[in-house]
Design a protein around this motif. Structure first.
Motif, PDB file in Angstrom:
ATOM      1  N   TYR A   1       2.680   1.482  -3.676  1.00 42.03           N
ATOM      2  CA  TYR A   1       1.812   1.822  -4.803  1.00 42.03           C
ATOM      3  C   TYR A   1       0.910   3.013  -4.513  1.00 42.03           C
ATOM      4  N   GLY A   2       0.858   3.413  -3.244  1.00 38.96           N
ATOM      5  CA  GLY A   2       0.133   4.628  -2.910  1.00 38.96           C
ATOM      6  C   GLY A   2       1.009   5.859  -3.013  1.00 38.96           C
ATOM      7  N   GLY A   3       2.289   5.655  -3.339  1.00 36.78           N
ATOM      8  CA  GLY A   3       3.213   6.768  -3.496  1.00 36.78           C
ATOM      9  C   GLY A   3       3.731   7.327  -2.182  1.00 36.78           C
ATOM     10  N   VAL A   4       3.476   6.624  -1.087  1.00 32.08           N
ATOM     11  CA  VAL A   4       3.905   7.107   0.230  1.00 32.08           C
ATOM     12  C   VAL A   4       5.387   6.843   0.448  1.00 32.08           C
TER      13      VAL A   4
ATOM     14  N   GLY B   1       0.825  -1.212   0.000  1.00 31.46           N
ATOM     15  CA  GLY B   1       0.000   0.000   0.000  1.00 31.46           C
ATOM     16  C   GLY B   1       0.849   1.248   0.000  1.00 31.46           C
ATOM     17  N   GLY B   2       1.938   1.226   0.762  1.00 30.42           N
ATOM     18  CA  GLY B   2       2.834   2.378   0.816  1.00 30.42           C
ATOM     19  C   GLY B   2       3.553   2.622  -0.486  1.00 30.42           C
TER      20      GLY B   2
ATOM     21  N   LEU C   1      -1.730  -0.139 -12.383  1.00 33.50           N
ATOM     22  CA  LEU C   1      -1.052   0.877 -11.572  1.00 33.50           C
ATOM     23  C   LEU C   1      -0.402   1.956 -12.433  1.00 33.50           C
TER      24      LEU C   1
END
Length: 431
Positions: free
Chosen positions: A234-237, A231-232, A427
């Protein structure tokens, strides 16, 4: 007079045969090549250091290694195994299915086939061989086979190494490994089911469904790690390298604070083991970088591309040839060496044939993982043989059906680029 490049290759092979590590062998071969060419030997050190200092992505390797070692010293692996047992233990050949599912779950955390086999493997092999439910050779075989899924499903240390030499996105490579990894696990589950019926393996003592919520709740902190990582990323975090740091920190926090299952001595041993593994990988990467300077100066990649172009190979023929080459080389070379030495030679030819390099990376990593379970030098073979105290011959015999199904899976992955690239395209990947 012997050609400097030939002299370098002979020296590398000779040192490797004598038992020297491939990383040190490549460093020595590169150094001798530079001397024979009348070049400054310090070029090898300069190339090596520049590659390491500029390779920010490489920081992910020691951090994923540390994360896996921390998971193996705590009760995290036990909780994940009990969760897998509650899910699939009730079926025929249940502990074999547990082996497959636990490897899939653990693969979302460690990125290493060896970490999977050493950590989760020790526990599941003991469970399988207790009271003679499964033969030690079969327990060892399925453990080695399922561990190959570890570096396919993200995160993945071999994917990081491939990204280093191919200049592809680590995030998209991670995404591309999701469906192939799950497909490989499914095929091994089917193989285990067939073997269970054929050999009369028992159904595990099923855990009542009413206990599943409690077992799931206890495993949730561990199960959340892949969710946080992917999640981090691919969420760009966070970058993959930052995600590796988060994985190590998260594994330490839940093992020490939440599960309270890590002693100071065990943590010290984990740090020591991680340092040794990192040093081993670091020497391999350093040697590969120095030797890549040699093959670049000798124009080997372009020469190979020109030869292949002259053979008028199609993309399909090229992929078949690469699969055969990697399956053969995987019998005698470790995965990291395969990816760091051979891939730079093949990349120009793959690009010229219009092969997507993310798809190509997944194919090569799957090939490299098969090398871990093929004799005579499959590393996972030696690990499971050491755990079970079994000779290699019966393990290889029981492993053969899994090797065959994994080769069939490799062929499907090779000729199904749309399947491999489905998640990356979701993505935003444009390939």
């Amino acid at each position: 007079m012997i050609d400097p490049f030939t002299l370098s290759m002979v020296l590398i092979v000779a040192l490797a045969i004598m038992g020297q590590s491939i990383g040190v062998s490549m460093l020595a071969g590169s150094f001798v090549y530079l001397l024979a060419k009348g070049l400054d030997p310090s070029i090898a050190a300069e190339t090596m250091l520049q590659g390491l200092f500029n390779g920010y992505t490489l920081l992910a390797v020691p951090l994923f290694i540390l994360a896996a070692d921390i998971m193996n010293i705590g009760s995290l692996a036990d909780r994940l195994l009990r969760f897998a047992q509650a899910l699939v233990g009730r079926f025929k050949g249940g502990l074999g299915h547990v082996n497959v599912v636990s490897s899939v779950i653990f693969s979302g955390m460690s990125g290493s086939a060896v970490a999977d086999a050493v950590g989760m493997g020790k526990i599941i092999i003991t469970m399988m061989t207790k009271d003679g439910k499964y033969t030690p050779s079969y327990a060892a075989a399925i453990t080695a086979a399922t561990a190959t899924v570890g570096p396919i499903i993200p995160p993945s240390i071999p994917m990081v190494l491939y990204a280093l030499v191919s200049e592809q996105s680590v995030g998209y490579l991670f995404a591309a490994g999701i469906l192939p990894g799950l497909f490989m696990a499914l095929m091994m589950g089917v193989t285990n089911a067939v073997m269970a019926r054929k050999r009369g393996f028992p159904t595990d003592n099923s855990i009542p469904l009413r206990e599943l919520p409690k077992i799931t709740w206890q495993a949730i902190p561990a199960l959340m790690l892949p969710v946080i990582l992917l999640g981090g990323i691919y969420g760009g975090v966070m970058t993959p390298t930052e995600a590796a740091a988060v994985a190590a920190a998260y594994a330490l926090v839940i093992s020490v604070v939440l599960y309270r299952s890590v002693s100071a001595r065990a943590f010290y041993q984990a740090l020591l083991g991680s340092a040794r593994s990192t040093a081993s990988v670091g020497i391999l990467i350093a040697g590969a970088m120095a030797f890549n300077y040699v093959i670049t100066r000798e124009n080997v990649p372009d020469t190979v591309a020109a030869v292949l172009d002259g053979m008028n190979l199609s993309a399909v023929s090229f992929l078949i040839a690469v699969n055969v080459l990697f399956l053969i080389l995987g019998c005698v070379l470790e995965a990291g060496a395969l990816l760091l030495i051979v891939v730079p030679i093949l990349i120009p030819a793959a690009q010229a044939l219009g092969i997507d390099l993310v798809h190509f990376g997944v194919v090569l990593v799957v090939n490299a993982m098969l090398g871990l379970i093929t004799p005579p030098y499959g590393l996972l073979l030696f690990i499971v043989a050491s755990i079970t105290k079994q000779p290699l011959v019966p393990i290889i015999k029981d492993l053969t059906p899994f090797i065959l199904i994994l080769i069939a899976s490799l062929l499907f992955i090779t000729f199904s680029p749309d399947f491999v690239l489905f998640v990356p395209r979701l993505l935003g990947y444009g390939g």
